[in-house]
Scaffold this motif. Sequence first.
Motif, short mmCIF file in Angstrom:
data_model
loop_
_atom_site.label_atom_id
_atom_site.label_comp_id
_atom_site.label_asym_id
_atom_site.label_seq_id
_atom_site.Cartn_x
_atom_site.Cartn_y
_atom_site.Cartn_z
N SER A 145 0.84 -1.20 0.00
CA SER A 145 0.00 0.00 0.00
C SER A 145 0.87 1.24 0.00
N ARG A 146 0.23 2.42 -0.25
CA ARG A 146 0.93 3.70 -0.26
C ARG A 146 1.36 4.14 1.13
N VAL A 147 0.91 3.44 2.17
CA VAL A 147 1.34 3.78 3.53
C VAL A 147 2.86 3.61 3.66
N TYR A 148 3.46 2.82 2.77
CA TYR A 148 4.92 2.69 2.73
C TYR A 148 5.56 4.08 2.71
N ALA A 149 5.07 4.95 1.82
CA ALA A 149 5.65 6.29 1.69
C ALA A 149 5.43 7.10 2.94
N LYS A 150 4.25 6.99 3.56
CA LYS A 150 3.98 7.77 4.77
C LYS A 150 4.93 7.39 5.90
N VAL A 151 5.21 6.10 6.04
CA VAL A 151 6.10 5.67 7.12
C VAL A 151 7.53 6.12 6.84
N LEU B 48 9.14 -0.64 7.66
CA LEU B 48 9.80 -0.88 8.95
C LEU B 48 10.71 -2.10 8.88
N LEU B 49 10.21 -3.17 8.29
CA LEU B 49 11.00 -4.40 8.20
C LEU B 49 12.26 -4.18 7.35
N GLU B 50 12.14 -3.41 6.28
CA GLU B 50 13.30 -3.13 5.44
C GLU B 50 14.41 -2.42 6.19
#
Length: 307
Positions: free
Chosen positions: A143-149, A180-182
């Motif tokens: 999801s695009r939440v990747y960018a937000k985090v 986060l995991l990355e």
Amino acid sequence: MEDVVFARTGAMGWGAPLRVGSVDEGVGRVIERCGALSQRVLGLHVWPRETQDPLGKGSSTSPPEGLTLADASDIDALLRAAFGRRVVDGARLADDSDSGRLVLDVVLVDPGVWWLGLHTHAMTRWALPGGRLDVRVPAGAPSRVYAKVVEGLAWSRAPMQPGDWVVDIGAAPGGGTLALLERGLRVVALDPAEMDPGLAAFGDAFRHVALPFQAADLAALPPRVDWVVYDVNLDPRQMLQPLLRWARALRPVRGMLVTLKLNKPTSHEKLPWMLRTFQEAGFPFVRATQLPSNRREVCVWATRSSA
């Protein structure tokens, strides 16, 4: 500026806009104007005017020839070469040692109009030009939440270290969890919905508890939870206090990166109350901003320590 939630950057305007016929002319005129600062060593922020509808609903308002982040990077390099030792490495502005540094802002309104400004750098400000991070969401990210985090971690300078445990509330399908995991963090995803099956590749660093946080058994969580990340599409006026009561039970949680939804027309009026609520719950150091990837929402970084 650090108290302005809905502006990611700001500066004191410096003189009339520069109207330039070419990049080389623009660089020369910036150097000429900065002669007024004598040999003072500056920070340098160069960025293009942001032109996208922040709600993602409309088309760009920029002219067809509008400048991009890549153009800004090229102009930044030319200015740094021309300034020489009069400007610091941009990465240094993320360091406490450069708090108080005077920063020259060059805003590329369009190819023929550049605005100049000055601001004083502080650790409570974005260290990035224009408060913008060029996040490339990986192909196949859930999801695009990747960018937000990613943006939230960069803005907050959250001291999360590989191996720390993070509880990610509202994680499904897993865009933020992936980010986060990355970064080497270990993540417990709390969400009754399904998570992306690709996250299983992270092995024991990833756990999914298929429950809302209110129903989760604390015994199912790691003995020590270092951080909480929260992004749930519910009204924070109803959910914030239950969330913080739950987080208090996880002591010694060090900090929280929380997305507050502002879906109702008057939600922003409750922001002061929301930020005080974090402080009253034992997180005295609280900052908020609207990230580049946020829409009708803001990001809050709340910690027990100012470090």
